[in-house]
Design an enzyme around this catalytic site. Structure first.
Site: not given
Length: 695
Positions: A48, A72, A76-77, A139, A260
């Site tokens: 990812h 990034h 966090e992970d 992301d 259209d």
């Protein structure tokens, strides 16, 4: 997934001086830290951040942004800290990674907990360096591309809704239309699967039936411009499926009514050629008035520049055309990201004045409330943020009012709303909220929602609650009127009406309880005779003359052909004593009108005849417009006037509520004009009544 050397080569293609060692370290670092973590798709988790970094190379962003994309999710992970990032990759990259992490944490919070200070952090993270937002958009875009791997439908819908409401509008706000369109399409597929499937099938049919029509139109446009000496590139495409869906919803039309579906883009060599091309197209084909927009001389706030027009092509086909230069096209598709290409080296000017203003406000504001009070940036396309005086944050649709806000806070607060303050100032309840407003609701336990609120509230929660409350209030008022009428009816039966007789009457009439009986009487669903018979069976057999006209009133009309049918007109409600005429329509009964009815005045050429009332005619329905003071007991007092004057209420409807007054239209069964006049006089003499007139 991009391999390490492929990612580095991509960056080196547009930035030969990029630090290859830095990119390699970041790539290896994210692979090591995410280790054996897996995504919902089963792919290694590190795939990812690598794909997000690839998206950043498509935008030709600098090496710090590429490294941030790779790193990034590590804080966090994984067990990695910002200090670890700073030690290994420097202060700038650590600051960018920290900004993206803050956005992710705020995103995960429950909506009710996103108070003012959290939004402040969101704005700070974005304003300190726009690259934080660019990485976050990349992301989110990659997460949307893999959303279908998540098994939980509820989670997919939550992520799709958040994307549609926050990230797609943010992408538009910074001019990244390519990202916006793809996010909208992927979110649309999850939120409206049936609509997505249907529009997709219809577009497939159009492609199968198309015998090169798109190419033919593009070629015709190019040839017309070439004959005028303009060198251009022309391309045609179908409209975006979500754009078609939104247009269908806004215009309340079907797919077949959207004419259209096709749009064409003309790329010119310079700005002057854009205007010359526009002139050629408008002289070659008819253009549709109201559909021309000049975003070159007046760019959008996100810097978007282009000429937009719509043409009537052959066979009455409408096509949209956008005209721009190549530079405009690059900036339009990728917005602020295009300014951050490695050669720029500094923040872009011009189109991002809003960003500089935001930075200045954030730097100089003392608290979040002040920040948002002075910040009127429409970051969210169709949503606004508003705050309670204590700083709790609520997200509402654009166009929301203090009433919507009150119901968003709590249903009980909405039901008790009597006034509002926005940023400390009293305002009308229909005032529209702006982004960042601090809203204080003035409430009263005696308050009731008003039917007129439905004309300006925009949230579904507010509309549903108002409708429920108004229905309950109207039912209570009708039941109050019914109680008054019942008390009058009870005086006319040959026995004292007690609880036992009342319960028996409710049972005989097949109703649920006493309240239901009073409501049925007040709404004229039960006649006086039916109620009397239910209370004391057999009591209506010898009714006197007064009851006779009330319950068995008959109307006879002179001047009609033998056997001819007639009906009293609903527009003027004639009653015995009025001068009347009849209007005849083929195959229909004669309509009986008052002589001064506007319908008669407008139908002087129609087949009409003089009529008069027959002897003993009584029991016609007249209509009154009565304006009452909006205070407890006025409707009941009015009902008492009707009862004392022996007038039977056939219908009651509230037509207007304006501050201290409520207006009703009331249908009364009366004997004749003098009877109706006596009732009007009694109403006008009452302290409960502001005004009364015959309709």
């Amino acid at each position: 997934m991009l391999r390490q050397y492929e990612l580095v080569e991509r960056v080196k293609e547009y930035d030969p001086d990029a630090d290859e060692a830095l990119l390699n370290r970041a790539y290896v670092y994210t692979v090591q830290k995410h280790g054996t973590q897996k995504r919902a798709s089963g792919d290694p988790y590190f795939s990812h951040p690598v794909e997000v970094a690839g998206l950043m190379t498509d935008l030709k962003l600098d090496q710090e942004t590429i490294a941030t994309a790779l790193l990034h999710d590590t804080v966090e992970d994984t067990l990695t800290t910002i200090e670890d990032i700073e030690r290994n990759f420097g202060t700038d990259i650590a600051r960018l990674v920290d900004g993206v992490t803050k956005l992710s944490k705020i995103e995960q919070m429950p909506e009710d907990d996103r108070a003012a200070e959290n939004l402040r952090k969101f704005l700070l993270a974005m304003s300190e360096d726009i690259r934080v937002l660019l990485v976050k958009l990349g992301d989110r875009l990659h997460n949307m591309r893999t959303l279908h791997f998540i098994k939980s439908p509820e989670k997919r819908q939550r992520i799709a809704r958040e994307t549609m409401e926050i990230y797609a509008p943010l992408a538009e706000r910074v001019g990244m239309y390519e990202y916006m369109r793809e996010m909208q399409l992927l979110a649309f597929e999850q939120l409206e699967p049936e609509g997505y499937r249907t529009i997709g099938q219809r577009l497939d049919q159009i492609r199968q039936q198309d015998t090169g029509q798109v190419d033919a139109i593009a070629l015709a446009i190019k040839q017309a411009l070439a004959e005028a000496g303009l060198k251009v590139e022309v391309s045609g495409r179908e409209k975006h499926p979500y754009s078609i869906w939104r247009k269908m919803a806004e215009r309340h039309v079907t797919f077949d009514q959207i004419t259209d579906i096709m749009a064409f883009r003309v790329i010119c060599e310079n700005e002057g050629d854009c205007y010359r091309a526009l002139g050629v197209l408008h002289t070659t084909w008819q253009f549709l008035p109201g559909r021309f927009k000049d975003y070159i001389s007046t760019p959008k706030t996100n810097g978007y520049r282009s000429l937009h027009t719509a043409l009537m092509y052959e066979n009455s086909m409408r096509v949209e055309v956008q005209i721009r230069t190549r530079d405009m096209h690059r900036l339009n598709e990728f917005g602020l990201a295009a300014h951050w290409a490695y050669k720029q080296g500094s923040r872009p000017d011009g189109q991002v004045g809003w960003l500089r203003d935001l930075i200045e406000i954030v730097d100089h504001s003392h608290d979040a409330e002040e920040l948002l009070e002075h910040t009127r940036m429409a970051i969210y396309q169709d949503r606004i943020f508003a705050f309670t005086p204590k700083g709790s944050l609520f997200q509402l649709p654009k166009g929301s009012t203090p009433v919507d806000f009150a119901f968003a806070v709590h249903t009980d607060l909405g039901l008790q709303t009597v006034g509002a303050k926005i940023n400390g100032r009293h305002v009308p309840l229909r005032s529209q909220l702006a982004n960042g407003d601090v809203v204080e609701i003035v409430k009263s336990a005696e308050a009731d929602p008003q039917l007129a609120w439905l004309s300006f509230v925009v949230t579904g929660k507010a509309r549903a609650a108002i409708r429920r409350a108004v229905r309950a209030k109207e039912r209570a008022e009708v039941a109050e009127l019914g109680q008054k009428l019942f008390d009058e009816i009870a005086t006319r039966v040959p026995a004292k009406v007690g609880k036992k007789a009342l319960r028996a009457a409710v049972k005989r009439l097949g109703l649920g309880d006493e309240e239901e009986l009073m409501h049925a009487i007040g709404s004229a669903k039960l006649s006086d005779a039916a109620v009397m018979e239910a209370l004391v069976p057999g009591c209506t057999a010898g009714m006197g003359p007064e009851e006779d006209w009330k319950e068995r009133g008959t109307i006879s009309i002179r001047g009609l052909s033998p056997g001819a049918g007639f009906q009293l007109a609903e527009c003027c409600h004639p009653v015995p004593g009025d001068r009347i005429v009849g209007l005849r329509k083929p195959g229909e009964p004669v309509e009986v009108h008052a002589i001064d009815c506007i319908t008669v005045a407008n139908a002087m050429d129609a087949d009409w005849r003089d009529l008069s009332w027959g002897q003993r005619s009584s029991g016609a329905v007249g209509r009154l417009r009565v304006t009452l003071y909006d205070r407890p007991g006025t409707l009941a007092e009015t009902a008492g006037i009707f009862a004392r004057n022996l007038a039977n209420v056939q219908g009651l409807q509230q037509t207007h509520h304006d501050g201290p007054f409520t207006t009703y239209e009331i249908d009364l069964e009366v004997q004749d004009v003098p009877h109706l006049t006596r009732i009007l006089s009694a109403l006008r003499a009452s302290d409960a009544v502001s005004g009364a007139e015959r309709v």
